[in-house]
Design a protein around this motif. Structure first.
Motif, PDB file in Angstrom:
ATOM      1  N   TYR A  60       0.847  -1.186   0.000  1.00 18.67           N
ATOM      2  CA  TYR A  60       0.000   0.000   0.000  1.00 18.67           C
ATOM      3  C   TYR A  60       0.886   1.241   0.000  1.00 18.67           C
ATOM      4  N   ASP A  61       0.513   2.246  -0.755  1.00 19.54           N
ATOM      5  CA  ASP A  61       1.139   3.564  -0.901  1.00 19.54           C
ATOM      6  C   ASP A  61       1.608   3.771  -2.341  1.00 19.54           C
ATOM      7  N   GLY A  62       2.468   2.836  -2.844  1.00 17.70           N
ATOM      8  CA  GLY A  62       2.865   2.912  -4.258  1.00 17.70           C
ATOM      9  C   GLY A  62       3.581   4.191  -4.643  1.00 17.70           C
ATOM     10  N   THR A  63       4.492   4.653  -3.806  1.00 17.89           N
ATOM     11  CA  THR A  63       5.271   5.851  -4.136  1.00 17.89           C
ATOM     12  C   THR A  63       6.171   5.588  -5.347  1.00 17.89           C
ATOM     13  N   GLN A  64       6.634   6.674  -5.948  1.00 13.49           N
ATOM     14  CA  GLN A  64       7.515   6.544  -7.118  1.00 13.49           C
ATOM     15  C   GLN A  64       8.758   5.739  -6.780  1.00 13.49           C
ATOM     16  N   VAL A  65       9.375   6.044  -5.632  1.00 13.31           N
ATOM     17  CA  VAL A  65      10.643   5.396  -5.302  1.00 13.31           C
ATOM     18  C   VAL A  65      10.442   3.892  -5.080  1.00 13.31           C
ATOM     19  N   VAL A  66       9.334   3.503  -4.464  1.00 19.62           N
ATOM     20  CA  VAL A  66       9.083   2.073  -4.268  1.00 19.62           C
ATOM     21  C   VAL A  66       8.812   1.398  -5.616  1.00 19.62           C
ATOM     22  N   ARG A  67       8.096   2.083  -6.506  1.00 18.71           N
ATOM     23  CA  ARG A  67       7.851   1.499  -7.828  1.00 18.71           C
ATOM     24  C   ARG A  67       9.155   1.363  -8.614  1.00 18.71           C
ATOM     25  N   GLU A  68      10.124   2.246  -8.344  1.00 17.90           N
ATOM     26  CA  GLU A  68      11.436   2.128  -9.008  1.00 17.90           C
ATOM     27  C   GLU A  68      12.283   1.019  -8.379  1.00 17.90           C
ATOM     28  N   LEU A  69      12.237   0.939  -7.046  1.00 21.03           N
ATOM     29  CA  LEU A  69      13.064  -0.060  -6.357  1.00 21.03           C
ATOM     30  C   LEU A  69      12.483  -1.463  -6.488  1.00 21.03           C
ATOM     31  N   MET A  70      11.151  -1.568  -6.423  1.00 21.02           N
ATOM     32  CA  MET A  70      10.487  -2.879  -6.448  1.00 21.02           C
ATOM     33  C   MET A  70       9.345  -2.876  -7.451  1.00 21.02           C
ATOM     34  N   PRO A  71       9.647  -2.764  -8.748  1.00 22.72           N
ATOM     35  CA  PRO A  71       8.554  -2.658  -9.726  1.00 22.72           C
ATOM     36  C   PRO A  71       7.642  -3.880  -9.722  1.00 22.72           C
ATOM     37  N   ASN A  72       8.114  -4.987  -9.176  1.00 19.33           N
ATOM     38  CA  ASN A  72       7.301  -6.210  -9.166  1.00 19.33           C
ATOM     39  C   ASN A  72       6.298  -6.267  -8.014  1.00 19.33           C
ATOM     40  N   LEU A  73       6.408  -5.346  -7.083  1.00 20.11           N
ATOM     41  CA  LEU A  73       5.475  -5.355  -5.956  1.00 20.11           C
ATOM     42  C   LEU A  73       4.121  -4.790  -6.380  1.00 20.11           C
ATOM     43  N   THR A  74       3.097  -5.623  -6.345  1.00 23.96           N
ATOM     44  CA  THR A  74       1.738  -5.137  -6.588  1.00 23.96           C
ATOM     45  C   THR A  74       1.322  -4.302  -5.384  1.00 23.96           C
ATOM     46  N   THR A  75       0.740  -3.144  -5.654  1.00 27.09           N
ATOM     47  CA  THR A  75       0.432  -2.229  -4.539  1.00 27.09           C
ATOM     48  C   THR A  75      -0.714  -1.284  -4.916  1.00 27.09           C
ATOM     49  N   ILE A  76      -1.264  -0.646  -3.911  1.00 27.38           N
ATOM     50  CA  ILE A  76      -2.297   0.374  -4.139  1.00 27.38           C
ATOM     51  C   ILE A  76      -1.610   1.740  -4.085  1.00 27.38           C
ATOM     52  N   MET A  77      -1.761   2.499  -5.175  1.00 25.06           N
ATOM     53  CA  MET A  77      -1.092   3.797  -5.257  1.00 25.06           C
ATOM     54  C   MET A  77      -1.949   4.914  -4.676  1.00 25.06           C
ATOM     55  N   GLN A  78      -1.432   5.574  -3.658  1.00 25.17           N
ATOM     56  CA  GLN A  78      -2.102   6.770  -3.148  1.00 25.17           C
ATOM     57  C   GLN A  78      -1.705   7.947  -4.054  1.00 25.17           C
ATOM     58  N   PRO A  79      -2.638   8.841  -4.356  1.00 23.66           N
ATOM     59  CA  PRO A  79      -2.326   9.974  -5.244  1.00 23.66           C
ATOM     60  C   PRO A  79      -1.628  11.096  -4.474  1.00 23.66           C
ATOM     61  N   THR A  80      -0.364  10.861  -4.147  1.00 19.30           N
ATOM     62  CA  THR A  80       0.389  11.775  -3.269  1.00 19.30           C
ATOM     63  C   THR A  80       0.356  13.228  -3.748  1.00 19.30           C
ATOM     64  N   ALA A  81       0.626  13.431  -5.040  1.00 23.61           N
ATOM     65  CA  ALA A  81       0.699  14.801  -5.566  1.00 23.61           C
ATOM     66  C   ALA A  81      -0.642  15.516  -5.404  1.00 23.61           C
ATOM     67  N   GLN A  82      -1.735  14.824  -5.740  1.00 25.94           N
ATOM     68  CA  GLN A  82      -3.061  15.444  -5.618  1.00 25.94           C
ATOM     69  C   GLN A  82      -3.425  15.670  -4.148  1.00 25.94           C
ATOM     70  N   MET A  83      -3.022  14.752  -3.284  1.00 28.82           N
ATOM     71  CA  MET A  83      -3.318  14.929  -1.857  1.00 28.82           C
ATOM     72  C   MET A  83      -2.622  16.182  -1.327  1.00 28.82           C
ATOM     73  N   ALA A  84      -1.366  16.371  -1.743  1.00 27.84           N
ATOM     74  CA  ALA A  84      -0.610  17.554  -1.308  1.00 27.84           C
ATOM     75  C   ALA A  84      -1.278  18.821  -1.826  1.00 27.84           C
ATOM     76  N   GLU A  85      -1.654  18.790  -3.094  1.00 27.31           N
ATOM     77  CA  GLU A  85      -2.274  19.965  -3.707  1.00 27.31           C
ATOM     78  C   GLU A  85      -3.585  20.313  -2.996  1.00 27.31           C
ATOM     79  N   GLN A  86      -4.384  19.284  -2.753  1.00 25.02           N
ATOM     80  CA  GLN A  86      -5.672  19.494  -2.097  1.00 25.02           C
ATOM     81  C   GLN A  86      -5.489  20.033  -0.674  1.00 25.02           C
ATOM     82  N   ALA A  87      -4.526  19.471   0.040  1.00 27.08           N
ATOM     83  CA  ALA A  87      -4.294  19.899   1.423  1.00 27.08           C
ATOM     84  C   ALA A  87      -3.886  21.379   1.471  1.00 27.08           C
ATOM     85  N   VAL A  88      -3.026  21.776   0.546  1.00 29.94           N
ATOM     86  CA  VAL A  88      -2.571  23.174   0.521  1.00 29.94           C
ATOM     87  C   VAL A  88      -3.731  24.096   0.158  1.00 29.94           C
ATOM     88  N   LYS A  89      -4.569  23.633  -0.759  1.00 30.76           N
ATOM     89  CA  LYS A  89      -5.738  24.429  -1.166  1.00 30.76           C
ATOM     90  C   LYS A  89      -6.696  24.621   0.016  1.00 30.76           C
TER      91      LYS A  89
END
Lengths: 325, 325
Positions: B269-298
C-alpha cells in the motif's frame, strides 16, 4: 594572530562601522564597498564573529536545511536524522527541496540568510549559486564543496568507490561501468569515480564512467541506462551512483534478458535502512547517515559559537553484502 | 445564521475582549475561563475568524508540517510535494518528525501554535494529543481524524482495501491475512480493514487482521510477521499496511521457503515513485500523493482565508499491477 574587524577595515580602507554593516547587511552599501570588504576578509582569512553578529540579529532557533528532495531515501533519512538531532538541541528546522531548481535554491538562501534562520545545513546539487560566498551565516555542507570557508561533512567516498569496484572484480567481472554525476559538479562523490578508475587500472581493466545527473527524471535516466547496454553489450557489471539508480539499471538489465547476478552484477550506493528493507538483495555501500547528521549538527554548533572547525569530516563507509554483486 | 464572537461572549458570560484574548492566547486567563469560552464556541459551532486573528499575530509565512518521519517513502514524497506547493504560494515549511514520540508532537504544537506558523498540515500517528482541540490556528489533516473541526484530506481507503482484497482473491488465494494499525488509532486507514473484512465475507472467506503499529522498529515488525506464518501456516497471501511492511513480509516468507508469487502472494500500500522504481514487481495500491498535497494546501488556504471547507476530501486510488500478487 587572529585578524580582527579593525584589520579588515584598515585593509579595505573603510570604517569599522562599514565592515559591521557589510557583515550584517544593514543600511545602504555600494557593491564596490561590499566587494572591497569581502576581498579584505578573504585576504586576511577573517571569520566574522558570529556571536557578535547575533547581537544585531534576533535569534530564531530555526535551522534551514536545503537538500535536493526528501522523496529520495538517502536525503529522507538524512533530513530525518538532522531534524532529530537539532530538535534535541532546541532548534526547529525549515526545509527546502531545491532539486532541479537553482533559482529556488538562490531564493531560499536569499530569504533565509536575511533573518529567518540561525544556521544552515546544505546538501544541494545546484551549481553556481553565489549567495553562499557572501552568506554571513554559519553554514555546514553535507557531501558538497561550496567554498573554502564552509566545512564539509561526508562519508569516505574514495573508500566507498574502492570497496564497490573491488567487490565487482572479486566476483569475476571485467567489463565494469560506473555511473556518476557531472564531473564539473563540486561534490566529494567525484572521489568515488577517482577510486573506481584507479582500482580498475590497478587491475589492468579499462574504466568507463557514464555521466548521469541526479536531478533528471527516472525516464531520462532509464534512457541513459539502455544506451549503456546498447553501446557496451560486453558490460558485465555496473557500479551505480546511488541505490535508486542501481534499481533502475537492474530493471533495464532484466528487460534486456540479463539475469542478476547470474550474468550481470549491480552494486548500489547509500544503503539507507528503507532500501535495505525493500531490496535486501542489493549489494551496496552504506553511508553512515546517522553519524553524518550528528557530525553536521555538532560542527554547525561550533560555527555558531565561533569555535574553530576542520575543513572536512570524513566518516567511514561499509559494504552491505547482498546477492546482486 | 453564523454565530458571532459576541454570541460566544454572551453564552460564556464573559466580555468580548476575554473571548478575543482566549482566541489569541494573550494575557493571563484562568483555565476555567478558557474552558468556558471553548465550551461556548463548541456549543454554537463558532469558528474564529482567522483573518481577524491574524491582526493580532504577525504573519510568518511559515507553514508547519508534522508527520511521523520523512525517512518513510510515503511521507518523504508527500512532504516533498507539500513543500513544492507551499513554496509556489510564498510559504516556507517548518517540519517536525514525531514518530514514536507524542511528547515531541505536543511540544512542537505548543511552540508552533503560539507564534511560529500561519498554518499546519498534520499527518502524525500519535494519540491523545489535546493541543489540537484548542489550537486557534488553521489546520488540515492528511489521513488522520483529529477532531470534528479539522478537515481531512485522504485517499479512498475503502476502495483501496477492496481493490487489494479482490486482487488476491482473483489470484486464487483463500487464506488472506491483512495487517493494519491499532484499531483505536483515529485514522481513515481503518477503512481499508473494513473493506478487506467486508470483501472477504462477501466471498465466504474468513478475514483475519493482525495489528502492526507503524511506529515500531523493523525488527519488531519482522517478529510479528514471523508469528503470522507460525500461527497460520495455511496463509497464502498478505495484504500489507504499507509497501515497506510488504517488503519485510516478502523477506520473511522467502526465508521460510515460500516463493513469491508461486506459493505466496503479497500486496502493498502507498505505491510511491521510489518504491515502484526499487520494487517494480510489488503489486500495490497507489495513493495519489501529488493530488493529496495539492488538495491539502488548497484547503489550508481556504481555512486561512476563513472560507468554508468540506469535512473530508477523498481522492481516488489505483492498482499498480506487479508480479507479487
Amino acid at each position: 594572530m587572529t585578524p580582527k574587524l579593525e584589520d579588515v577595515a584598515k585593509l579595505a580602507k573603510v570604517s569599522k562601522t562599514t565592515v559591521s554593516r557589510v557583515l550584517n547587511k544593514r543600511g545602504y552599501l555600494s557593491q564596490k564597498t561590499i566587494d572591497r570588504v569581502y576581498a579584505a576578509m578573504r585576504e586576511l582569512n577573517y571569520h566574522p564573529n558570529v556571536v557578535a553578529r547575533q547581537l544585531y540579529k534576533s535569534q530564531t532557533n530555526l535551522i534551514g536545511l536545503l537538500f535536493p528532495t526528501v522523496a529520495n531515501p538517502f536525503f529522507g533519512e538524512l533530513v530525518d536524522a538532522l531534524e532529530k538531532n537539532l530538535y534535541r538541541q532546541g532548534f526547529k528546522v525549515l526545509i527546502g527541496n531545491s532539486m532541479n531548481d537553482p533559482k529556488k535554491e538562490a531564493a531560499y538562501l536569499d530569504q533565509l540568510l536575511i533573518k529567518q534562520v540561525d544556521g544552515l545545513i546544505v546538501g544541494t546539487h545546484n551549481q553556481g549559486i553565489k549567495e553562499y560566498d557572501t552568506a554571513n551565516l554559519p553554514i555546514v555542507a553535507i557531501d558538497r564543496i561550496m567554498n573554502a570557508d564552509i566545512p564539509i561533512v561526508e562519508s569516505d567516498n574514495y573508500r566507498g568507490g574502492e570497496l564497490a569496484t573491488e567487490r565487482l572484480i572479486q566476483r569475476g567481472a571485467k567489463h565494469i561501468i560506473h555511473t556518476n554525476g557531472p564531473i564539473d559538479l563540486e561534490t566529494p562523490a567525484r572521489r568515488r569515480r577517482v577510486a573506481y578508475e584507479g582500482t580498475m587500472q590497478a587491475h589492468n581493466l579499462e574504466p568507463l564512467t557514464y555521466t548521469v545527473d541526479f536531478n533528471i527524471s527516472a525516464k531520462a535516466k532509464k534512457e541513459i541506462f539502455e544506451k549503456i547496454f546498447q553501446e557496451h553489450p560486453e558490460v558485465e557489471a555496473v557500479f551505480a551512483a546511488n541505490d535508486v539508480d542501481a534499481a533502475l539499471i537492474m530493471n533495464v538489465a532484466q528487460k534486456l534478458g540479463r539475469q542478476v547476478p547470474k550474468d550481470f552484477l549491480v552494486i548500489g550506493y547509500d544503503g539507507t535502512q528503507v532500501v535495505r528493507e525493500l531490496m535486501p538483495n542489493l549489494t551496496t555501500i552504506m553511508q553512515p547517515t546517522a553519524q553524518m547528521a550528528e557530525q553536521a549538527v555538532k560542527v554547525l554548533g561550533q560555527r555558531m559559537n565561533n569555535e574553530p572547525t576542520e575543513t572536512e569530516y570524513i566518516l567511514p563507509v561499509k559494504l552491505w553484502s547482498g546477492t546482486s554483486a
